[in-house]
Design a protein around this motif. Structure first.
Motif, mmCIF file in Angstrom:
data_model
loop_
_atom_site.group_PDB
_atom_site.id
_atom_site.type_symbol
_atom_site.label_atom_id
_atom_site.label_comp_id
_atom_site.label_asym_id
_atom_site.label_seq_id
_atom_site.Cartn_x
_atom_site.Cartn_y
_atom_site.Cartn_z
ATOM 1 N N LEU A 199 2.983 6.954 5.263
ATOM 2 C CA LEU A 199 3.004 6.995 6.728
ATOM 3 C C LEU A 199 4.441 7.000 7.235
ATOM 4 O O LEU A 199 4.815 7.827 8.069
ATOM 5 C CB LEU A 199 2.254 5.788 7.298
ATOM 6 N N TYR A 218 1.197 12.683 11.228
ATOM 7 C CA TYR A 218 0.176 12.647 10.182
ATOM 8 C C TYR A 218 -0.556 11.330 10.297
ATOM 9 O O TYR A 218 0.045 10.269 10.255
ATOM 10 C CB TYR A 218 0.875 12.768 8.827
ATOM 11 N N ARG A 259 -5.150 -7.563 13.661
ATOM 12 C CA ARG A 259 -6.368 -8.130 13.074
ATOM 13 C C ARG A 259 -7.378 -8.539 14.138
ATOM 14 O O ARG A 259 -8.552 -8.746 13.831
ATOM 15 C CB ARG A 259 -6.034 -9.309 12.180
ATOM 16 N N SER A 306 6.087 10.268 6.512
ATOM 17 C CA SER A 306 5.582 11.364 7.343
ATOM 18 C C SER A 306 6.181 11.297 8.744
ATOM 19 O O SER A 306 6.286 12.302 9.440
ATOM 20 C CB SER A 306 4.054 11.321 7.417
ATOM 21 N N LEU A 307 6.592 10.101 9.149
ATOM 22 C CA LEU A 307 7.259 9.965 10.442
ATOM 23 C C LEU A 307 8.757 10.289 10.332
ATOM 24 O O LEU A 307 9.487 10.164 11.302
ATOM 25 C CB LEU A 307 7.083 8.538 10.977
ATOM 26 N N ARG A 328 0.083 6.074 17.916
ATOM 27 C CA ARG A 328 1.338 6.023 17.164
ATOM 28 C C ARG A 328 1.728 7.427 16.702
ATOM 29 O O ARG A 328 2.884 7.822 16.762
ATOM 30 C CB ARG A 328 1.162 5.091 15.952
ATOM 31 N N ARG A 331 3.230 -6.745 13.265
ATOM 32 C CA ARG A 331 3.691 -6.212 14.540
ATOM 33 C C ARG A 331 2.554 -6.243 15.554
ATOM 34 O O ARG A 331 1.400 -6.045 15.182
ATOM 35 C CB ARG A 331 4.139 -4.759 14.374
ATOM 36 N N LYS A 359 -7.079 5.538 6.847
ATOM 37 C CA LYS A 359 -6.750 4.131 7.073
ATOM 38 C C LYS A 359 -5.827 4.059 8.272
ATOM 39 O O LYS A 359 -4.935 4.904 8.416
ATOM 40 C CB LYS A 359 -6.008 3.571 5.854
ATOM 41 N N LEU A 399 0.674 -2.239 10.957
ATOM 42 C CA LEU A 399 1.424 -3.298 10.294
ATOM 43 C C LEU A 399 0.996 -4.642 10.881
ATOM 44 O O LEU A 399 1.083 -4.854 12.085
ATOM 45 C CB LEU A 399 2.925 -3.085 10.499
ATOM 46 N N SER A 400 0.531 -5.530 10.000
ATOM 47 C CA SER A 400 -0.096 -6.767 10.479
ATOM 48 C C SER A 400 0.887 -7.686 11.182
ATOM 49 O O SER A 400 0.486 -8.550 11.937
ATOM 50 C CB SER A 400 -0.745 -7.490 9.302
ATOM 51 N N ARG A 436 2.782 -12.362 10.432
ATOM 52 C CA ARG A 436 1.499 -12.404 11.136
ATOM 53 C C ARG A 436 0.423 -11.876 10.224
ATOM 54 O O ARG A 436 0.620 -10.930 9.543
ATOM 55 C CB ARG A 436 1.555 -11.529 12.386
ATOM 56 N N ASP A 444 0.836 -1.200 0.000
ATOM 57 C CA ASP A 444 0.000 0.000 0.000
ATOM 58 C C ASP A 444 0.876 1.257 0.000
ATOM 59 O O ASP A 444 1.660 1.463 0.921
ATOM 60 C CB ASP A 444 -0.867 -0.028 1.268
ATOM 61 N N LEU A 491 6.224 2.600 16.466
ATOM 62 C CA LEU A 491 6.880 2.722 15.157
ATOM 63 C C LEU A 491 7.527 4.091 14.945
ATOM 64 O O LEU A 491 8.674 4.184 14.511
ATOM 65 C CB LEU A 491 5.864 2.436 14.046
ATOM 66 N N GLY A 525 1.110 3.203 3.112
ATOM 67 C CA GLY A 525 2.022 2.730 4.148
ATOM 68 C C GLY A 525 3.353 3.459 4.040
ATOM 69 O O GLY A 525 3.924 3.908 5.040
ATOM 70 N N LEU A 539 -3.646 9.065 8.650
ATOM 71 C CA LEU A 539 -4.585 8.964 7.530
ATOM 72 C C LEU A 539 -5.852 8.255 7.978
ATOM 73 O O LEU A 539 -5.915 7.701 9.062
ATOM 74 C CB LEU A 539 -3.931 8.185 6.385
ATOM 75 N N LEU A 547 -3.532 1.807 8.810
ATOM 76 C CA LEU A 547 -2.200 1.411 8.338
ATOM 77 C C LEU A 547 -1.352 0.746 9.417
ATOM 78 O O LEU A 547 -0.145 0.922 9.461
ATOM 79 C CB LEU A 547 -1.449 2.623 7.769
#
Lengths: 293, 261
Positions: A195, B83, B136, A198-199, B150, B94, B87, B91-92, A293, A189, B102, A192, B85, B89
């Motif tokens: 993101l 920032y 999830r 931006s960090l 975050r 983690r 979504k 991370l699946s 995962r 994505d 993060l 992603g 968004l 976002l």
């Protein structure tokens, strides 16, 4: 069939409001007959296994019997009893273990090398769109070459030893890994990445913490395909020129009309293939559980 | 309390080249935000809210103008603002805790230290017990909380929230708004909030910028000075309703005035 359908549809359209009539389907005027969901009764697993064993025994017995009465030419087809005899000889007096080890080594090395290099190549495309655009057509070209057609050339270059088999197995697995990994890279994505940036992330951080873990499941998904391809590659390499290996045994036995040995080698090869497939499935499950995962 | 300008936009514009000539996505937009304020941007789709956010976050260079943070030119620099968004976002691969850290991790804080810093916040802001779960297994609201934490746990004074609650159902949205208010009063960050929901904007903000489209521009700047803490009941008070009506009429397309009146 086609015309019937077309006519059916046309006439329905012509009639307009009436529901489409299928030709040949009679509609009863009364209420529809009550019907139950068709359910197949499931057999217990011991019964399934029993039927499988019986079927196997039956085929073997039929083969043996047919060879005995002369319905099947045992010279071309061999027969189960003879194959069994050859099998014991192959393992007790022959080169079984040398051949298995040789083919196994070439396959595993080609598998590992091809998967690793392919994944790295696929991942590398993330770093530069220009680089990816330049290299892509070459990868596609290489993909479209039947790699096995290059096998004689590879043997000439790498010689008769193990390295030529590894090279063929690598060539077969490399492209699949590259393309799959690159598909994974493109499926990440873009939000992603936004993101991460931006960090304040560096490109290396995006690569290591986002791209690699996101693409890993894609890479893992080709492992089982690749083990089969690698085995094919090393067998073909042995067909062309080799001093050891199951592929070489098959070729040699065929040329000397030792049909039972062909069957034995094919049998051993299939077992090896199943064993490696199971091994890779374990590896895959372990990787998925602990890394993804 | 002296007002310190935190974020300032000076004549920021965006122009795209299209086959039919240059297209102005953003007319010169200027505004300045004071420290610690909660400011919302509302406007129809395509009014350039997201473009504006991308420019402030340094993810897209403006065609003209400048972004100033604390009076310094920050045009085109990343990592100066948080920032978030729409979504989440997350991370699946983690855990929730490792997702939340993060931002700190990217800024060079060791994982161990970042985890130590984040844990009390997770417990305090309704994610206690979920630290070691994977995203999830979280509900939509929980995921947004994790995503917001975050953003907040990065040491930036300004955070941009791009429709963070847009995908949530009405009830969860209400809870999340109150949760956000609580967090904002405790963290004291300058917040810029984009939403389609006028009521949400008025309920949460100190100031609202109303934007219009073609080209994207600011058409009105409203000050919303209902006393804080605000309660749900505020939305039915006459003053609030009048303000909402006003915003609706500003956002109305020429064609659907009848709907508003």
């Amino acid at each position: 069939m086609m015309t019937e359908r077309t006519i059916g549809r046309l006439s329905a359209a012509a009639i307009g409001r009436q529901p489409p009539l299928r030709l040949g389907a009679r509609r009863p005027s009364g209420p529809p007959r009550a019907r139950r969901l068709p359910v197949e009764r499931q057999w217990p697993s011991w019964l399934i296994v029993l039927v499988q064993v019986l079927a196997f025994v039956l085929v073997i017995a039929a083969w043996e019997a047919a060879a005995y009465i002369g319905m099947v030419d045992a010279f071309f087809w061999s027969r189960p009893s003879q194959i069994w005899q050859t099998l014991t000889v192959f393992f007790t007096e022959g080169d079984a273990f040398v051949d298995i080890a040789y083919t196994f080594r070439a396959t595993i090395m080609g598998f590992a090398l091809g998967t690793l290099l392919g994944s790295l190549l696929g991942l590398s495309f993330w770093w530069s769109r220009n680089y990816a655009a330049i290299v892509q057509p070459f990868v596609i070209c290489f993909e479209s070459i039947p790699k096995l057609a290059l096998a004689p050339l590879i043997i000439l270059i790498f010689g008769m030893g193990l390295s030529s088999k590894v090279a063929i197995a690598t060539a077969l697995t490399l492209v699949v890994s590259t393309l799959t990994t690159y598909a994974g890279v493109r499926a990440v994505d873009p939000d992603g990445e936004r993101l991460f940036y931006s960090l304040g992330a560096t490109r290396w951080q995006v690569f290591r913490k986002l791209i690699v873990p996101a693409v890993l499941p894609w890479t893992i998904s080709v492992l089982r395909v690749n083990i089969g391809l690698a085995l094919t590659g090393s067998i073909v390499g042995e067909f062309i020129a080799s001093q050891h290996g199951l592929g070489r045994t098959i070729l040699y036995a065929g040329q000397t009309y030792e049909i039972s040995l062909v069957w034995v080698a094919v049998l051993v090869l299939s077992s090896l293939s199943i064993a490696m497939y199971v091994g890779v499935s374990w590896l895959e499950r372990w990787l998925r559980r602990d890394l993804v995962r | 309390m002296t007002a310190v300008t935190k974020l300032e936009l000076k004549d920021v514009t965006t122009t795209f080249a299209t086959p039919t000539g240059p297209f102005q996505a953003l007319a010169p937009v200027s505004f300045s935000l004071e420290e610690g304020r909660f400011v919302s941007l509302i406007g129809p789709s395509g009014c350039g809210k997201s473009t504006l956010f991308n420019i402030v976050a340094g993810l897209q260079p403006p065609s003209g103008g400048a972004v100033l943070i604390d009076g310094e030119d920050a045009t085109g620099t990343i990592g100066r603002v948080g920032y978030m968004l729409q979504k989440d976002l997350l991370l699946s691969w983690r855990t929730v805790l490792d997702n939340v850290i993060l931002g700190m991790e990217i800024r060079g804080v060791s994982r161990k230290e970042a985890r130590g810093r984040a844990e009390p916040y997770l417990r305090r802001y309704g994610l206690g017990g979920f630290e070691h779960q994977y995203p999830r297994s979280l509900s939509g609201g929980m995921r947004q909380r994790a995503a917001l934490l975050r953003t907040l746990l990065v040491d930036t004074d300004i955070i941009l929230l791009d429709e963070p609650f847009g995908a949530l159902d009405a009830q969860t949205k209400g809870h999340m708004q109150e949760w956000l208010m609580r967090i904002w009063t405790e963290f004291r960050k300058t917040v810029v909030f984009v939403t389609h929901d006028i009521e949400e904007a008025l309920f949460l903000s100190d100031e609202v910028y109303v934007m219009a489209t073609r080209p994207g521009r600011v058409v009105e700047h409203l000050t919303v000075d209902f006393p804080r803490p605000r309660h749900r009941g505020l939305v039915t008070e006459p003053g609030f309703v009048a303000l909402k009506q006003h915003c609706l009429s500003l956002l109305a397309e020429p064609g659907d005035t009848a709907l508003v009146a």
